[in-house]
Design a protein around this motif. Structure first.
Motif, PDB file in Angstrom:
ATOM      1  N   ILE A   1       0.832  -1.197   0.000  1.00 12.16           N
ATOM      2  CA  ILE A   1       0.000   0.000   0.000  1.00 12.16           C
ATOM      3  C   ILE A   1       0.870   1.252   0.000  1.00 12.16           C
ATOM      4  O   ILE A   1       0.503   2.271  -0.590  1.00 12.16           O
ATOM      5  N   GLN A   2       2.060   1.206   0.636  1.00  9.55           N
ATOM      6  CA  GLN A   2       2.931   2.376   0.620  1.00  9.55           C
ATOM      7  C   GLN A   2       3.445   2.673  -0.785  1.00  9.55           C
ATOM      8  O   GLN A   2       3.522   3.837  -1.190  1.00  9.55           O
ATOM      9  N   SER A   3       3.786   1.634  -1.532  1.00 13.94           N
ATOM     10  CA  SER A   3       4.229   1.846  -2.909  1.00 13.94           C
ATOM     11  C   SER A   3       3.107   2.419  -3.760  1.00 13.94           C
ATOM     12  O   SER A   3       3.332   3.287  -4.612  1.00 13.94           O
ATOM     13  N   THR A   4       1.883   1.935  -3.524  1.00 13.34           N
ATOM     14  CA  THR A   4       0.740   2.457  -4.284  1.00 13.34           C
ATOM     15  C   THR A   4       0.481   3.915  -3.959  1.00 13.34           C
ATOM     16  O   THR A   4       0.216   4.736  -4.850  1.00 13.34           O
ATOM     17  N   ILE A   5       0.539   4.278  -2.662  1.00 10.94           N
ATOM     18  CA  ILE A   5       0.331   5.677  -2.266  1.00 10.94           C
ATOM     19  C   ILE A   5       1.415   6.570  -2.857  1.00 10.94           C
ATOM     20  O   ILE A   5       1.140   7.668  -3.367  1.00 10.94           O
ATOM     21  N   ASN A   6       2.651   6.102  -2.818  1.00 11.93           N
ATOM     22  CA  ASN A   6       3.748   6.903  -3.368  1.00 11.93           C
ATOM     23  C   ASN A   6       3.590   7.100  -4.874  1.00 11.93           C
ATOM     24  O   ASN A   6       3.820   8.196  -5.400  1.00 11.93           O
ATOM     25  N   ARG A   7       3.164   6.051  -5.583  1.00 10.86           N
ATOM     26  CA  ARG A   7       3.029   6.142  -7.039  1.00 10.86           C
ATOM     27  C   ARG A   7       1.850   7.028  -7.433  1.00 10.86           C
ATOM     28  O   ARG A   7       1.967   7.847  -8.362  1.00 10.86           O
ATOM     29  N   ASP A   8       0.713   6.894  -6.747  1.00 10.66           N
ATOM     30  CA  ASP A   8      -0.502   7.598  -7.176  1.00 10.66           C
ATOM     31  C   ASP A   8      -0.605   9.018  -6.625  1.00 10.66           C
ATOM     32  O   ASP A   8      -1.198   9.894  -7.275  1.00 10.66           O
ATOM     33  N   ILE A   9      -0.042   9.289  -5.451  1.00  7.58           N
ATOM     34  CA  ILE A   9      -0.248  10.582  -4.795  1.00  7.58           C
ATOM     35  C   ILE A   9       0.989  11.473  -4.885  1.00  7.58           C
ATOM     36  O   ILE A   9       0.902  12.643  -5.267  1.00  7.58           O
ATOM     37  N   PHE A  10       2.168  10.941  -4.541  1.00  7.89           N
ATOM     38  CA  PHE A  10       3.331  11.800  -4.334  1.00  7.89           C
ATOM     39  C   PHE A  10       4.260  11.894  -5.543  1.00  7.89           C
ATOM     40  O   PHE A  10       4.921  12.918  -5.713  1.00  7.89           O
ATOM     41  N   VAL A  11       4.349  10.861  -6.354  1.00  3.75           N
ATOM     42  CA  VAL A  11       5.209  10.949  -7.540  1.00  3.75           C
ATOM     43  C   VAL A  11       4.724  12.040  -8.492  1.00  3.75           C
ATOM     44  O   VAL A  11       5.547  12.811  -9.015  1.00  3.75           O
ATOM     45  N   PRO A  12       3.418  12.196  -8.768  1.00  2.29           N
ATOM     46  CA  PRO A  12       2.990  13.310  -9.632  1.00  2.29           C
ATOM     47  C   PRO A  12       3.302  14.680  -9.054  1.00  2.29           C
ATOM     48  O   PRO A  12       3.403  15.650  -9.802  1.00  2.29           O
ATOM     49  N   LEU A  13       3.473  14.790  -7.712  1.00  2.00           N
ATOM     50  CA  LEU A  13       3.783  16.071  -7.081  1.00  2.00           C
ATOM     51  C   LEU A  13       5.290  16.295  -6.937  1.00  2.00           C
ATOM     52  O   LEU A  13       5.693  17.260  -6.269  1.00  2.00           O
ATOM     53  N   ASP A  14       6.105  15.403  -7.516  1.00  2.00           N
ATOM     54  CA  ASP A  14       7.564  15.481  -7.395  1.00  2.00           C
ATOM     55  C   ASP A  14       7.989  15.387  -5.930  1.00  2.00           C
ATOM     56  O   ASP A  14       8.836  16.149  -5.465  1.00  2.00           O
ATOM     57  N   GLN A  15       7.375  14.457  -5.204  1.00  2.00           N
ATOM     58  CA  GLN A  15       7.708  14.206  -3.811  1.00  2.00           C
ATOM     59  C   GLN A  15       7.988  12.725  -3.624  1.00  2.00           C
ATOM     60  O   GLN A  15       7.645  11.899  -4.476  1.00  2.00           O
ATOM     61  N   LYS A  16       8.603  12.396  -2.486  1.00  2.00           N
ATOM     62  CA  LYS A  16       8.855  11.001  -2.129  1.00  2.00           C
ATOM     63  C   LYS A  16       8.237  10.713  -0.767  1.00  2.00           C
ATOM     64  O   LYS A  16       8.267  11.542   0.138  1.00  2.00           O
ATOM     65  N   LEU A  17       7.659   9.552  -0.643  1.00  2.00           N
ATOM     66  CA  LEU A  17       6.994   9.143   0.596  1.00  2.00           C
ATOM     67  C   LEU A  17       8.027   8.613   1.575  1.00  2.00           C
ATOM     68  O   LEU A  17       8.800   7.706   1.251  1.00  2.00           O
ATOM     69  N   LEU A  18       8.040   9.167   2.789  1.00  2.00           N
ATOM     70  CA  LEU A  18       8.944   8.698   3.836  1.00  2.00           C
ATOM     71  C   LEU A  18       8.316   7.604   4.681  1.00  2.00           C
ATOM     72  O   LEU A  18       8.965   6.611   4.999  1.00  2.00           O
ATOM     73  N   VAL A  19       7.061   7.767   5.063  1.00  2.00           N
ATOM     74  CA  VAL A  19       6.364   6.759   5.861  1.00  2.00           C
ATOM     75  C   VAL A  19       4.870   7.000   5.727  1.00  2.00           C
ATOM     76  O   VAL A  19       4.419   8.132   5.556  1.00  2.00           O
ATOM     77  N   ALA A  20       4.100   5.920   5.792  1.00  4.25           N
ATOM     78  CA  ALA A  20       2.631   5.983   5.740  1.00  4.25           C
ATOM     79  C   ALA A  20       2.087   4.877   6.625  1.00  4.25           C
ATOM     80  O   ALA A  20       2.528   3.729   6.537  1.00  4.25           O
ATOM     81  N   ILE A  21       1.135   5.211   7.496  1.00  3.90           N
ATOM     82  CA  ILE A  21       0.521   4.224   8.383  1.00  3.90           C
ATOM     83  C   ILE A  21      -0.997   4.370   8.325  1.00  3.90           C
ATOM     84  O   ILE A  21      -1.522   5.456   8.074  1.00  3.90           O
TER      85      ILE A  21
END
Length: 278
Positions: free
Chosen positions: A3-23
């Motif tokens: 789910i973290q990879s999915t959140i990073n791909r769908d939400i943060f990659v288009p914003l030019d950001q990287k996900l550090l942690v998600a719970i």
């Protein structure tokens, strides 16, 4: 894909950001309104992200995933400067509850497990420390010498920005935090997910049971999964996790001993250099 990879791909990659942690989190003391009882159910995630461009900016984002839909939706968004306080609730033991206080909002959350909350607070604390250190470097880029007092250096004064406060948090998540704790938390999270995946589904009551006496229900009873195999798998996973934790603790003790030995050697070499340089 997790789910973290999915959140990073769908939400943060288009914003030019990287996900550090998600719970995954749930609200504590949630109000239930009668006109919202038929609303769609959803899962909430609290995410910490950073921009790829330097100087890096930190953001806390609330993401929701509605039941029956694979799509993720970003609902709330805060900068790290708007985060005023992180409350760990209990500084003496691990617990899944924590609070986040922003400029104009206050959220009370409960994580899926103690390990997820500990991992989130440790990563958030380290990210905040690095961010504020970089912020201080930008605010005071250099030093100015006082002409009246030669040899005295006066730092340039910049605007004072409120810092994020961490209260009721365990010391092992902040000053005494180490990478070994992060590995242990990730192992615990993996073990909890494996246990929840191995749990059998709840038994459903047959449709005709209890309504009429002497009438047999046509609904077949659900087959029970073998309990022995699940117990053995959980036992093996717990044993492997314990052995891994012991090896990690021994490695940490050995590295601390080597660090102390290196420091003593450095001090001795420095004293000898000062002695023979005179």
């Amino acid at each position: 894909m997790s789910i973290q990879s999915t959140i990073n791909r769908d939400i943060f990659v288009p914003l030019d950001q990287k996900l550090l942690v998600a719970i995954e989190v749930k609200r504590r003391n949630k109000r239930r309104l009668p006109f919202l009882s038929a609303a769609r159910k959803y899962t909430t995630f609290i995410c910490l992200s950073a921009t790829n461009k330097l100087p890096a900016q930190l953001f806390i984002t609330k993401v929701k995933q509605f039941e029956g839909s694979p799509r993720l939706t970003k609902t709330s968004h805060w900068t790290i400067e708007q985060l005023r306080q992180v409350d760990g609730i209990n500084p003496n033991k691990d617990c899944p509850e924590f609070d986040l206080a922003f400029d104009r909002s206050f959220d009370q959350w409960a994580a899926g497990s103690d390990a997820e909350k500990c991992m989130f607070i440790q990563i958030l604390y380290q990210a905040c420390q690095n961010y504020w250190m970089c912020k201080d470097g930008q605010t005071n880029p250099g030093a100015v010498k006082d002409p009246q007092k030669p040899g005295v250096v006066e730092a340039r004064k910049g605007p004072i920005v409120p810092r994020t406060k961490f209260v009721n948090c365990q010391s092992k998540l902040m000053e005494d935090a180490c990478s070994m704790n992060m590995v242990i938390y990730r192992c615990k999270i993996f073990l909890n997910r494996m246990k929840s995946a191995m749990q059998p589904p709840p038994k459903r009551r047959p449709a005709g049971q209890g309504k009429s006496v002497g009438v047999k229900s046509r609904t077949p009873s659900p087959a029970r999964p073998p309990r022995g195999s699940m117990k053995k798998a959980v036992r093996r996973a717990s044993q492997a996790l314990g052995e891994r934790g012991d090896r990690l603790w021994r490695a940490e003790d050995k590295s601390a001993h080597m660090r102390d030995s290196a420091k003593r050697f450095s001090d001795t070499a420095h004293k000898l250099a000062l002695k023979y340089s005179c």
